[in-house]
Design an enzyme around this catalytic site. Structure first.
Site, PDB file in Angstrom:
ATOM      1  N   ASP A 235       0.831  -1.208   0.000  1.00 33.03           N
ATOM      2  CA  ASP A 235       0.000   0.000   0.000  1.00 33.03           C
ATOM      3  C   ASP A 235       0.867   1.260   0.000  1.00 33.03           C
ATOM      4  O   ASP A 235       1.994   1.251   0.497  1.00 33.03           O
ATOM      5  CB  ASP A 235      -0.905  -0.022   1.252  1.00 33.03           C
ATOM      6  CG  ASP A 235      -2.093   0.917   1.107  1.00 33.03           C
ATOM      7  OD1 ASP A 235      -2.327   1.443  -0.001  1.00 33.03           O
ATOM      8  OD2 ASP A 235      -2.784   1.129   2.120  1.00 33.03           O
TER       9      ASP A 235
ATOM     10  N   LEU B 169      10.502 -20.694  -4.572  1.00 32.10           N
ATOM     11  CA  LEU B 169       9.510 -19.880  -3.875  1.00 32.10           C
ATOM     12  C   LEU B 169       8.182 -19.852  -4.641  1.00 32.10           C
ATOM     13  O   LEU B 169       8.179 -19.758  -5.867  1.00 32.10           O
ATOM     14  CB  LEU B 169      10.062 -18.455  -3.765  1.00 32.10           C
ATOM     15  CG  LEU B 169       9.128 -17.399  -3.218  1.00 32.10           C
ATOM     16  CD1 LEU B 169       9.584 -16.985  -1.826  1.00 32.10           C
ATOM     17  CD2 LEU B 169       9.080 -16.174  -4.093  1.00 32.10           C
TER      18      LEU B 169
ATOM     19  N   HIS C 194       2.252   3.494  -8.980  1.00 28.38           N
ATOM     20  CA  HIS C 194       1.966   2.075  -9.238  1.00 28.38           C
ATOM     21  C   HIS C 194       3.109   1.435 -10.027  1.00 28.38           C
ATOM     22  O   HIS C 194       3.474   0.296  -9.776  1.00 28.38           O
ATOM     23  CB  HIS C 194       0.643   1.926 -10.008  1.00 28.38           C
ATOM     24  CG  HIS C 194      -0.554   2.314  -9.192  1.00 28.38           C
ATOM     25  ND1 HIS C 194      -0.733   1.881  -7.903  1.00 28.38           N
ATOM     26  CD2 HIS C 194      -1.627   3.092  -9.467  1.00 28.38           C
ATOM     27  CE1 HIS C 194      -1.874   2.373  -7.422  1.00 28.38           C
ATOM     28  NE2 HIS C 194      -2.423   3.117  -8.350  1.00 28.38           N
TER      29      HIS C 194
HETATM   30  C1  IPE Z   1      -5.522  -2.594  -0.170  1.00 23.69           C
HETATM   31  O1  IPE Z   1      -5.162  -1.262  -0.337  1.00 23.69           O
HETATM   32  C2  IPE Z   1      -5.491  -3.302  -1.480  1.00 23.69           C
HETATM   33  C3  IPE Z   1      -4.162  -3.454  -2.087  1.00 23.69           C
HETATM   34  C4  IPE Z   1      -3.028  -3.083  -1.576  1.00 23.69           C
HETATM   35  C5  IPE Z   1      -4.166  -4.102  -3.353  1.00 23.69           C
HETATM   36  P1  IPE Z   1      -6.271  -0.116  -0.518  1.00 23.69           P
HETATM   37  O2  IPE Z   1      -5.514   1.150  -0.584  1.00 23.69           O
HETATM   38  O3  IPE Z   1      -7.161  -0.438  -1.639  1.00 23.69           O
HETATM   39  O4  IPE Z   1      -7.085  -0.249   0.841  1.00 23.69           O
HETATM   40  P2  IPE Z   1      -7.985   0.798   1.617  1.00 23.69           P
HETATM   41  O5  IPE Z   1      -9.020   1.283   0.648  1.00 23.69           O
HETATM   42  O6  IPE Z   1      -7.097   1.914   2.064  1.00 23.69           O
HETATM   43  O7  IPE Z   1      -8.542   0.036   2.764  1.00 23.69           O
HETATM   44  C1  IPE Z   2      -1.648   0.308  -3.290  1.00 18.36           C
HETATM   45  O1  IPE Z   2      -1.404   1.665  -3.375  1.00 18.36           O
HETATM   46  C2  IPE Z   2      -1.902  -0.303  -4.638  1.00 18.36           C
HETATM   47  C3  IPE Z   2      -3.314  -0.628  -4.883  1.00 18.36           C
HETATM   48  C4  IPE Z   2      -4.266  -0.607  -3.995  1.00 18.36           C
HETATM   49  C5  IPE Z   2      -3.660  -1.019  -6.232  1.00 18.36           C
HETATM   50  P1  IPE Z   2      -2.588   2.717  -3.333  1.00 18.36           P
HETATM   51  O2  IPE Z   2      -2.993   3.051  -4.719  1.00 18.36           O
HETATM   52  O3  IPE Z   2      -3.686   2.272  -2.450  1.00 18.36           O
HETATM   53  O4  IPE Z   2      -1.857   3.962  -2.684  1.00 18.36           O
HETATM   54  P2  IPE Z   2      -2.460   5.009  -1.645  1.00 18.36           P
HETATM   55  O5  IPE Z   2      -3.013   4.221  -0.503  1.00 18.36           O
HETATM   56  O6  IPE Z   2      -3.540   5.755  -2.381  1.00 18.36           O
HETATM   57  O7  IPE Z   2      -1.307   5.861  -1.273  1.00 18.36           O
HETATM   58 MG    MG Z   3      -4.059   2.494  -0.495  1.00 20.59          MG
END
Ligand code: IPE
Ligand code: IPE
Ligand code: MG
Length: 255
Positions: free
Chosen positions: A35, A146, A52
């Protein structure tokens, strides 16, 4: 319950002796909620997609590090069933990134003996992307290194719904349903439960990740954003894990 102490595999001792020396046990299965990509990009005045891409670039080195340490299973959460709620352009970008990741990394992962697994619903993806995923799974299915499980279009609740549907369509009798049977019908069938769940970016929630499988996992949170997550952070998590006492509802060994 007596929890056996697992000694550090030889691989870990040789490659990361300085930082993992003395750690009493290494997790078999690490699961990571990757995240913070969006915030990483925003902090640099860049579009979210740049985050990303940087986050996806980071996967290679973390997989290699886990392999070096002797981790057997690494699960990464890349796209949740709730991530469809994001703007269409971001969703399309994330689909594109999965395709690019497969094109770019499969050959190397295969050479490293990594076995790929997909966790989630493939039928939500475009036919072209599904074919790419299937090809990577087929190519690496007999590898003995792995296991890298990519949770994409994954939701813990969807996982349980799909397992339930399978059991009902197989005509299983209610009295025959037990926990093992449900585990055997989840996307993670055949994999051990995660020993530790890591979440980057400072959020402290599970966001529908492995809700069944992580019932007794240890949790490790770090404010580090996923694109900045490095081998040293994996080591920190493993050292911390080594200090935890897993009781599984039993009593402390000291009791
Ligand atoms: C969780 O992250 C999903 C992934 C890392 C793929 P999100 O950024 O989507 O989660 P929330 O919305 O903050 O809970
Ligand atoms: C995690 O990074 C990747 C996905 C959920 C696809 P985020 O896109 O949620 O990044 P933040 O949380 O907005 O910083
Ligand atoms: Mg996020």
């Amino acid at each position: 319950m007596i929890v056996p102490t697992v000694s550090i595999p030889e691989k870990a001792m040789s490659s990361t002796e300085s930082t993992l020396e003395g750690v009493p046990r290494i997790p078999t299965h690490i699961a990571i909620i990757m995240d913070g990509n969006g915030r990483w990009a925003q902090q640099r005045g860049q579009p979210r997609m740049a985050g990303h891409r940087a986050g996806t670039e980071n996967i290679r080195s973390i997989v290699s590090e886990c392999d070096q340490i002797g981790i057997r299973y690494l699960t990464i959460y890349a796209f949740s069933t709730e991530n469809w709620n994001r703007p269409t352009l971001e969703v399309q970008g994330l689909m594109q990134i999965l395709g690019d990741f497969i094109d770019r990394e499969t050959k190397n992962l295969h050479a490293q003996q990594v076995r790929l697994r997909h966790l989630g619903r493939l039928n939500g993806l475009s036919p072209r992307l599904r074919r790419k995923v299937q090809h990577a799974l087929d190519l690496t299915q007999h590898n003995t290194g792995l296991t890298l499980a990519v949770a994409f279009n994954y939701g813990g609740r969807a996982d349980i719904v799909d397992a339930t549907r399978e059991l009902i369509s197989a005509g299983v009798r209610p009295e025959d349903v037990d926990e093992q049977m449900i585990s055997d019908h989840l996307y993670t069938r055949g994999m051990p439960d995660p020993d530790i769940v890591i979440r980057t970016s400072g959020e402290r929630r599970i966001s529908n990740f492995l809700i069944w499988q992580a019932a007794y996992s240890e949790y490790w949170f770090t404010p580090v954003l996923w694109p900045d997550f490095r081998a040293e952070h994996i080591h920190q998590a493993i050292r911390d894990y080594g200090r935890r006492e897993r009781r599984f509802g039993g009593l402390s060994e000291q009791s």
